[in-house]
Design an enzyme around this catalytic site. Sequence first.
Site, PDB file in Angstrom:
ATOM      1  N   ASP A 183      23.589  44.371  48.933  1.00  0.00           N
ATOM      2  CA  ASP A 183      23.349  44.121  47.518  1.00  0.00           C
ATOM      3  C   ASP A 183      22.685  45.380  46.938  1.00  0.00           C
ATOM      4  OD1 ASP A 183      23.249  42.996  45.019  1.00  0.00           O
ATOM      5  OD2 ASP A 183      22.331  41.125  45.657  1.00  0.00           O
TER       6      ASP A 183
HETATM    7  C1  BGC Z   1      23.254  41.177  42.234  1.00  0.00           C
HETATM    8  C2  BGC Z   1      24.647  41.037  42.793  1.00  0.00           C
HETATM    9  C3  BGC Z   1      25.602  41.888  42.009  1.00  0.00           C
HETATM   10  C4  BGC Z   1      25.119  43.314  42.021  1.00  0.00           C
HETATM   11  C5  BGC Z   1      26.035  44.268  41.288  1.00  0.00           C
HETATM   12  C6  BGC Z   1      22.844  42.625  42.068  1.00  0.00           C
HETATM   13  O1  BGC Z   1      21.646  42.742  41.386  1.00  0.00           O
HETATM   14  O2  BGC Z   1      22.350  40.502  43.084  1.00  0.00           O
HETATM   15  O3  BGC Z   1      25.024  39.690  42.767  1.00  0.00           O
HETATM   16  O4  BGC Z   1      26.894  41.773  42.548  1.00  0.00           O
HETATM   17  O5  BGC Z   1      23.848  43.362  41.403  1.00  0.00           O
HETATM   18  O6  BGC Z   1      26.028  44.071  39.927  1.00  0.00           O
END
Ligand code: BGC
Length: 707
Positions: free
Chosen positions: A265
């Site tokens: 993530d």
């Molecule tokens: C979130 C993810 C997301 C990623 C990219 C993160 O802060 O937890 O779910 O896919 O950002 O935008």
Amino acid sequence: MLRNAIVLALTLTVATNAQQPSASRVDKLLASMTLEEKLAQLSQYVPDQPELKPLLQKGLFGSILSGADAAAKNVLQRTAMDGSRLKIPILFGHDVIHGYKTIFPIPLAIASSWDPEMAETSARIGGIEARAGGIHWTFAPMVDIARDARWGRIAEGAGEDPYLGSLMAAAYVRGFHAGGILACAKHFAAYGAAEGGRDYGSTDMSERTLREVYLPPFKAASDAGVDSFMSAFNALNGVPATGSRWLITDILRGEWKFKGFVVSDWTSVTEMIAHGYASDRRHAARLALMAGVDMDMVSNSYGELAADVASGAVPLSVVDTAVRRVLEAKVKAGVFDQPFADESRPAKVMLTPDHRAAARRVAQRSIVLLRNEGNLLPLSRKARTLAVIGKLADSSEDMLGPWAAEGEKEDTISVLAGLRAAAGADNRIVYVPDDRAAALAAARDSDVVIAVLGESRNMSGEAASRTSIELPSDQQQLLEAVVAAGKPVVLVLMSGRPLAIPWAAEHVPAIVNAWFLGTEGGHAVADILFGAVSPSGRLTVTMPRATGQVPIYHAMLRTGRPANETEKYTSKYIDTKIGPLYPFGHGLTYTTFEYSDVRVSAASMARNGSVTASATIRNSGTRAGDEVVQLYVSDPVASTVRPIRELKAFRRLSLAPGEARIVTFPIGASELQLWTPGGWVVEPGRFEVTIGPDASRGMTAAFNVVE
Ligand code: BGC
């Protein structure tokens, strides 16, 4: 709509087939890559990230996370490919969660349809539009089970139940693939169980709960052929998920045979330093890669692994395996053969009438009718003055909900606009956003009040945990003011989570849970209120009476002192009634159903055998309607304390007035098994099967599992 999907799917298949078989193509590339080029493939950046700048011209990175339009992506692709030695194209990823340009209801709402086809449709159309926008890969579906409504990200998943969540997970994967993009199951794992519902918080749970509740939707996504997994922010039992070899390598790849790639993530690799699990960036990168995380999202840390590879702390074979997975994903997505997006395509596929019609249908089916005293709904079209109250009523922006990709409020139908479009010539609509005195006056002068209240879109989603899931106080006061006018009130609730609405549940005759419904939301609400469509959604989350009851869910474990109103020393609160306000599975429609003849086909079955359970369901009202027939299993005596009940099957029926149908469900190991330290086991003994309209009601039959 369907034709678009087929044409695109064909194009993709053709593109992939026309390429070299992926193995030899990838082998050749790998053999010619330097270590720097390999580590670069394992890094993802956002376009405005300063670290990207020097790398862009040389194409020294693997992926970009971007919502920019197709033309902007083509510029990046051109720059990277022209500058790079090996001409490896960029894989563009983005959060296409509930649509790209045509926005569908939030996933929690879609789950309320109890109809995986709705999830599949939304993903397919989201995929088609995203691909036209130059996206190859979505960071969806989010398949985290969420049992604590304080957590804002409950909006992004299917709710509290692993069985329903698994069906939805697989449906999203099928849909994204049909739409032409790669999918990503996230956030692996147990992110939804963060303590106190605080986003990014830690999770501690038994392996049994992990295996029985939190992992099944991920397993379902893997079995459905999902292309990638995203490692979660949270620590699970003391190990950050992004550094968990047990989760990513032993379970995901070892047990489940997952063949795709794993992305971290957003900066979750280097966040292991703040977790106190890694000493520095390089250590964090090593822990993540060795755990099985192939691509680092945004941390820009994997480049630092060159020294570890040189020293042998990170075997080159581990790097090669990760690079191979990333390159294979690029081949699979057709990016090598079609690195550039066709810039004429967005104008042809975005927000087409077909896409809008699909979004409206999904939205209609996502709405849950919670209460309908005196059959206030559907509203009659006879001459009436409707007072529409609440600023959310006129907010097309809030209707989009969190994570609305490229969705725009200008393209979106608010509740007010939907009501105006649907109202007959004789209906007069008076709208008051938030002035209490004006609202009261409008309510007094009306025949019916439609109060549109709840959360704004930024109150749910990521980093939007709330300590109170009651109606925001200004909204509650407005509601009490209009109810005081004494006219019939319909409450249309907008939210990204189940709200605690005990006052409304007692004083407001009709309550419609409308979540955030997306582009066509306002039309869908009007369709339901005026009865053009009968409501058919059911809750996939338990609605509490008060925040203090959270977490509350239908499959809670049995206690030695089950709650009892008359006995003090039982498991309950002293300041609220026992049980939820609305149970899991609850949802009304404009007719009624009767259940009878619940039975099991045999009195006993062998451990590896099967039985069937059946019930007769009759439409006992005067209108056609859909019922979601739900089957719950209980295991009253087991080697470990079991949930009071667990959803194990359901069936949606459309019945004409007076029509009856027998529904039959197969029951075997997957409905009866529990997780033990030795693996999945069906234990002998008595099992109870309850078939009913929600988790709190139904008729029960029993049978025995014998050795
Ligand atoms: C979130 C993810 C997301 C990623 C990219 C993160 O802060 O937890 O779910 O896919 O950002 O935008």
